[in-house]
Design a protein around this motif. Structure first.
Motif, short mmCIF file in Angstrom:
data_model
loop_
_atom_site.label_atom_id
_atom_site.label_comp_id
_atom_site.label_asym_id
_atom_site.label_seq_id
_atom_site.Cartn_x
_atom_site.Cartn_y
_atom_site.Cartn_z
N ARG A 168 0.85 -1.19 0.00
CA ARG A 168 0.00 0.00 0.00
C ARG A 168 0.88 1.24 0.00
N TRP A 169 0.79 2.04 -1.04
CA TRP A 169 1.54 3.28 -1.13
C TRP A 169 0.57 4.42 -0.85
N GLN A 170 0.79 5.13 0.25
CA GLN A 170 -0.12 6.22 0.62
C GLN A 170 0.67 7.43 1.06
N GLN A 171 0.27 8.59 0.57
CA GLN A 171 0.86 9.87 0.94
C GLN A 171 2.38 9.86 0.86
N GLY A 172 2.88 9.31 -0.25
CA GLY A 172 4.31 9.34 -0.52
C GLY A 172 5.15 8.38 0.30
N ARG A 173 4.53 7.32 0.83
CA ARG A 173 5.32 6.35 1.60
C ARG A 173 4.72 4.96 1.49
N TRP A 174 5.55 3.96 1.82
CA TRP A 174 5.15 2.56 1.82
C TRP A 174 4.42 2.31 3.13
N ALA A 175 3.09 2.41 3.11
CA ALA A 175 2.29 2.44 4.33
C ALA A 175 2.22 1.11 5.08
N ASP A 176 2.28 0.00 4.38
CA ASP A 176 2.13 -1.29 5.06
C ASP A 176 3.44 -2.09 5.10
N PHE A 177 4.56 -1.39 5.06
CA PHE A 177 5.87 -2.07 5.11
C PHE A 177 6.00 -2.85 6.41
N ASP A 178 6.40 -4.12 6.29
CA ASP A 178 6.62 -4.98 7.46
C ASP A 178 8.07 -5.46 7.43
N PRO A 179 8.90 -4.97 8.34
CA PRO A 179 10.32 -5.34 8.31
C PRO A 179 10.58 -6.81 8.57
N ARG A 180 9.58 -7.52 9.11
CA ARG A 180 9.75 -8.95 9.40
C ARG A 180 9.47 -9.83 8.19
N LYS A 181 8.85 -9.25 7.16
CA LYS A 181 8.50 -10.02 5.97
C LYS A 181 9.75 -10.24 5.11
N THR A 182 9.93 -11.46 4.65
CA THR A 182 11.08 -11.80 3.82
C THR A 182 10.99 -11.06 2.49
N PRO A 183 12.04 -10.33 2.10
CA PRO A 183 12.01 -9.60 0.82
C PRO A 183 11.96 -10.56 -0.37
N GLU A 184 11.32 -10.10 -1.44
CA GLU A 184 11.27 -10.86 -2.69
C GLU A 184 12.29 -10.24 -3.64
N PRO A 185 13.41 -10.91 -3.89
CA PRO A 185 14.44 -10.34 -4.77
C PRO A 185 13.88 -10.07 -6.16
N LEU A 186 14.36 -9.03 -6.79
CA LEU A 186 13.92 -8.66 -8.13
C LEU A 186 14.78 -9.43 -9.13
N ASN A 187 14.49 -10.72 -9.31
CA ASN A 187 15.29 -11.58 -10.18
C ASN A 187 15.22 -11.15 -11.63
#
Length: 198
Positions: A168-187
């Motif tokens: 969710r991108w809201q008001q110029g920021r990543w609103a639902d960013f969860d630091p515990r979630k494993t990143p998905e590499p941009l393969n």
């Protein structure tokens, strides 16, 4: 949901430089944000600190499992403490203190011994191992058409661990960013970028 591309930088000045390069490439300010990601397990998701209610695996430990070890250890420690000081003909107050200290140390030893017994309680239980490293994250709100351009700019600016997310991108920021979630590499970035720029 919005498409987001992000990369990690070690310092704020490096992240700010990457953001400026994104602006120079035509990305607008409300589509770029940067923020610090704390080290693993230190995201203070709860008022008491930490990211979980308890240590991994502690909730699943059998009820009474540690309590029995603590009780046995406390009784044994109290007996040993009294026996040692009784051998020296100590007074009643000294014997009571020795019993208390012995019980405390015995309960601690009992709990540790009980936890290690039978294949290490908790080690076989599932828990979430956080994969995201700390640093300054530069996140860019992108479209399918410009996601590789954003990834290229971030990589050229020194970004590491380039990832793609749906959020969710809201008001110029990543609103639902969860630091515990494993990143998905941009393969796709590594494959398509190398083909485009070979």
């Amino acid at each position: 949901m919005s498409l987001i591309v992000a990369a990690r930088f070690t310092t704020f000045p490096a992240a700010e430089d990457a953001a400026q390069k994104l602006f120079n490439e035509g990305f607008v300010e409300e589509d770029v944000t940067l923020f610090f990601v704390n080290p693993r397990g230190q995201h203070a998701r709860f008022a008491t600190g930490g990211d979980t209610h308890s240590e991994p695996g502690a909730r699943e430990a059998p009820k009474g499992y540690h309590r029995m070890g603590v009780t046995i250890g406390a009784v044994a420690g109290a007996v040993v403490g009294v026996a040692i000081f009784a051998a020296f003909s100590a007074s009643l107050p000294v014997l009571l203190i020795a019993a208390g200290v012995g019980a405390y140390l015995g309960s601690w030893v009992g709990a540790m011994a009980r936890a290690r017994e039978g294949g290490h309680v908790g080690h076989h239980l599932p828990f979430h191992e956080e994969m995201r490293a700390s640093g300054v994250l530069v996140a860019v709100h992108v479209s399918p058409d410009n996601q590789l351009d954003a990834a290229r700019v971030l990589r050229e600016a020194g970004g590491a661990a380039i990832e793609r997310a749906s959020g969710r991108w809201q008001q110029g920021r990543w609103a639902d960013f969860d630091p515990r979630k494993t990143p998905e590499p941009l393969n796709e970035f590594s494959n398509e970028f190398s083909e485009k720029h070979a």
